[in-house]
Write a protein that holds these residues in place. Structure first.
Motif, mmCIF file in Angstrom:
data_model
loop_
_atom_site.group_PDB
_atom_site.id
_atom_site.type_symbol
_atom_site.label_atom_id
_atom_site.label_comp_id
_atom_site.label_asym_id
_atom_site.label_seq_id
_atom_site.Cartn_x
_atom_site.Cartn_y
_atom_site.Cartn_z
ATOM 1 N N ALA A 188 -0.713 -2.220 -4.873
ATOM 2 C CA ALA A 188 -0.224 -2.207 -3.492
ATOM 3 C C ALA A 188 0.545 -0.926 -3.179
ATOM 4 O O ALA A 188 0.370 -0.328 -2.114
ATOM 5 N N VAL A 189 1.401 -0.497 -4.111
ATOM 6 C CA VAL A 189 2.178 0.712 -3.831
ATOM 7 C C VAL A 189 1.300 1.958 -3.929
ATOM 8 O O VAL A 189 1.517 2.935 -3.200
ATOM 9 N N ALA A 190 0.288 1.926 -4.795
ATOM 10 C CA ALA A 190 -0.619 3.075 -4.893
ATOM 11 C C ALA A 190 -1.375 3.263 -3.586
ATOM 12 O O ALA A 190 -1.578 4.392 -3.118
ATOM 13 N N ALA A 191 -1.782 2.155 -2.970
ATOM 14 C CA ALA A 191 -2.518 2.228 -1.707
ATOM 15 C C ALA A 191 -1.646 2.741 -0.568
ATOM 16 O O ALA A 191 -2.160 3.249 0.427
ATOM 17 N N ALA A 192 -0.330 2.607 -0.709
ATOM 18 C CA ALA A 192 0.581 3.092 0.329
ATOM 19 C C ALA A 192 0.819 4.592 0.236
ATOM 20 O O ALA A 192 1.425 5.184 1.123
#
Length: 274
Positions: free
Chosen positions: A163-167
């Motif tokens: 999730a944080v990588a996609a942000a």
């Protein structure tokens, strides 16, 4: 990171995430970031966890030629802090202060890195991390700043890391804000690895009381999710136009998801050809 591993290159205007699963791997990633940052004479700021005193010393030793005040290594609880219900905004405000102080001190560009285990100590839940990483895209929309967030795969679960990588927009996507009215420029690629960052990037110009120019002339690829996000952005501003300057391929992707059904969305050929 063991001998022979390739250390990524870092550039201004990028908000990049990376993961590690060993102490030496984390050290080498940060060392490469610090050395890259201090060479052109810009300020480098590294946020570490409270128990990273040895790592802090190693990073300082890795940049022996850094000028006074050029390299700042901050430990959670002594160099910086964020806690309570407002912890996400506290950290965003802290980054703004770091940037403003660097410019006031005569540095024209800034590299910022964070070893994100400090967020566990600060009480960040997964939702807090995603909110933070999405909101901080606005900070890295300044081409004078480059950023790296490091996540320990032993401490953060796969869902959170995904999730944080996609942000994070970088390294495939770069964006800048500026120019007349509300001018947002995108270059690189938008795919499943970074499409999650697009809403927060578009959010920087959502409230503009003027036409938004989205210059995607140098956007090489976007997937259906990214195309939907751009069309949806235009549809959310029914009283203001959104002009997208793009290649033929990007135009086709936008058309496929209903660009022609949004009266305020105007598609223009990229400057210099289609």
């Amino acid at each position: 990171m063991s001998e022979g591993r390739t250390v990524p290159s870092w550039r201004l205007g990028e908000h990049v995430s990376a993961t590690y699963a060993a102490t030496d791997e984390c050290r080498d990633l940060l060392t490469g970031f610090v050395r890259t940052g201090v060479r052109p004479g810009q300020r480098v700021v590294v946020f570490l966890d409270a128990d990273d005193t040895d790592l802090a010393r190693q990073l300082v030793a890795a940049a022996p030629d850094a000028a006074a005040g050029q390299l700042l290594v901050l430990l959670y609880g002594s160099g910086f802090t964020a806690s309570g219900d407002g912890r996400v905004q506290q950290m965003l405000d802290g980054l703004t202060t770091v940037r403003d102080e660097a410019f006031a001190d005569g540095f024209q560009t800034v590299f910022v890195a964070g070893k994100m285990t400090w967020t566990l100590r600060a009480g960040f839940a997964a939702a807090d991390l995603v909110a933070y990483e999405s909101a901080v895209n606005a900070f890295f929309g300044d081409v004078r700043i480059g950023g790296l967030c490091l996540y320990d795969r032993r401490r953060f679960d796969k869902a959170t890391i995904g999730a944080v990588a996609a942000a994070h927009a970088g390294p495939l996507l770069r964006f800048t804000v500026g120019g007349w009215g509300a001018h947002l420029r995108l270059s690189g690629e938008l795919d499943a690895s970074n499409t999650g960052a697009l809403p927060s990037i578009l959010g920087m110009v959502t409230e503009a009381d003027s036409t938004v120019l989205l210059d995607a002339s140098d956007l090489l690829f976007l997937d259906a999710a990214a195309a939907h996000a751009i069309v949806g952005f235009a549809a959310s501003r029914p009283n203001r136009h959104t002009v997208v300057r793009c290649t033929r391929g990007v135009r086709q992707a936008l058309d496929l998801v209903g660009a022609d059904e949004v009266p305020t969305l105007v598609l223009r050929d990229r400057v210099g050809g289609t």
